[in-house]
Write an enzyme that holds these catalytic residues in place. Structure first.
Site, PDB file in Angstrom:
ATOM      1  N   HIS A 259       6.413  17.236  -4.612  1.00  0.00           N
ATOM      2  CA  HIS A 259       7.284  16.065  -5.060  1.00  0.00           C
ATOM      3  C   HIS A 259       6.265  14.836  -5.281  1.00  0.00           C
ATOM      4  O   HIS A 259       6.174  13.930  -6.363  1.00  0.00           O
ATOM      5  CB  HIS A 259       8.056  15.431  -4.022  1.00  0.00           C
TER       6      HIS A 259
HETATM    7  O1  RIB Z   1      12.474  14.511  -1.135  1.00  0.00           O
HETATM    8  C1  RIB Z   1      11.230  14.704  -1.303  1.00  0.00           C
HETATM    9  C2  RIB Z   1      10.651  13.402  -0.579  1.00  0.00           C
HETATM   10  O2  RIB Z   1      10.840  13.555   0.979  1.00  0.00           O
HETATM   11  C3  RIB Z   1       8.819  13.505  -0.556  1.00  0.00           C
HETATM   12  O3  RIB Z   1       8.604  11.998  -0.604  1.00  0.00           O
HETATM   13  C4  RIB Z   1       8.485  14.211   0.620  1.00  0.00           C
HETATM   14  O4  RIB Z   1       7.363  13.823   1.395  1.00  0.00           O
HETATM   15  C5  RIB Z   1       9.840  13.570   1.360  1.00  0.00           C
HETATM   16  O5  RIB Z   1       9.273  12.388   2.227  1.00  0.00           O
END
Ligand code: RIB
Ligand code: CA
Length: 322
Positions: free
Chosen positions: A243
């Site tokens: 992500h």
């Molecule tokens: O949904 C994904 C996010 O949530 C990313 O930033 C991961 O590190 C968590 O913080």
């Protein structure tokens, strides 16, 4: 000497995918990371701050100041760190050497304010965790907000809504009020949400070249192994979503993402929909379309960039180009 990179500040809650995103950000000439600020989210603030310090030390970047920010969301008091996903230490149990320095004496907001005011060029803020620090900065320093080159946030979703609840992505769910204020602030925001980050995946075989590598390689393999275990247990897959690294990559390679300028609101009150990003895909609402919402990604180009750069980090660190 090549042209200097784009000035950025990275606000983060490391966090396994945050850690890999930070490695990518420091892997080449594209970004000039002026500071890292930390927020509670994947783990508590004390842990995310220590993790940021240790990761920067691992990468030979003790020169990058770390400012600790908010441990708790602006309003909510029922958000809990995602320790089941990232481990109680936030990095999947890998043991990094302690950094030879502590966090900056300035808070996250003070540090970003000083970085922006000292910069001749606009500074882009890359937000990889809950937006609590970013909202606090915009409220405390409107003049600084006006000088930002923009905010690139990993969070939310347009058609793919939730990974924390059926309708909410973790970062926005954790502090929906902060996300709402950032998106309404008027500062240009690019929202790198689940529609594209869910496709920004790597599999264990991608990291084969790390085996037998140096300290960075060992750290990455340890984190990937832990994260893959979580994905296998919850989704039955060993393809892990990078992500945060996609948010960073989108600043390094703007062509990776296809975005549309749309209106985005955040649900802060709903019992079923707390933290939902309400994206007006068809322009039927009255809100101003001011957020660049990522809707498509060149996922292969992303994965190639990420793996190539992370695999090269031990050599880069040894060469002192960290
Ligand atoms: O949904 C994904 C996010 O949530 C990313 O930033 C991961 O590190 C968590 O913080
Ligand atoms: Ca994160």
């Amino acid at each position: 000497m090549g042209t200097p990179g784009l000035p950025v500040v990275i606000d983060t809650d490391p966090g396994i995918d945050d850690a890999i995103a930070l490695m990518l950000a420091l892997s080449g000439p594209e970004l000039d990371v002026r500071a890292v600020t930390t927020v509670g989210g994947n783990a508590g603030l004390e842990r995310t701050t220590e993790n940021a310090l240790r990761l920067l030390h691992l990468l030979g970047r003790d020169d990058v100041p770390v400012g600790a920010g908010a441990d708790q969301p602006l309003v909510r008091r029922d958000s809990l760190p995602a320790e089941s996903i990232h481990g109680t230490d936030g990095l999947g149990g890998i043991r990094l050497d302690p950094a030879p320095r502590g966090a900056d004496r300035r808070t996250a907001v003070e540090l970003v304010r000083d970085v922006v005011e000292a910069s001749a060029e606009p500074v882009t803020l890359i937000a990889l965790g809950p937006l609590t620090n970013v909202a606090a900065l915009l409220a405390a320093s409107p003049g600084v907000a006006a000088r930002l080159g923009g905010i690139v946030m990993m969070g939310g979703g347009a058609r793919v809504l939730g990974n924390m609840t059926p309708t909410a992505e973790f970062n926005v769910w954790y502090d929906p009020e902060a996300a709402s204020r950032v998106l309404a602030s008027g500062v240009p925001v690019t929202m790198v949400g689940l529609d594209v980050t869910r496709r920004a995946r790597t599999v264990p075989a991608d990291w084969a070249a790390l085996h037998g590598g140096g300290p960075v390689a060992r750290a990455v393999l340890g984190m990937v192994e832990f994260y893959t275990g979580f994905y296998r247990a919850t989704s039955g897959t060993d393809a892990i979503a990078q992500h945060d690294a996609l948010a960073v990559a989108s600043v390094m390679r703007p062509g990776l993402l296809t975005t549309r300028r749309l209106h985005v609101d955040v649900e802060c009150a709903g019992s079923l929909t707390r933290g939902m990003t309400v994206v007006d895909l068809d322009g039927v609402g009255a809100g101003d379309a001011r957020t660049e919402v990522a809707l498509d990604v060149d996922d292969r180009a992303f994965a190639e960039l990420l793996v190539e750069r992370v695999v090269g980090l031990d050599a880069r660190t040894r060469a002192g180009a960290g």
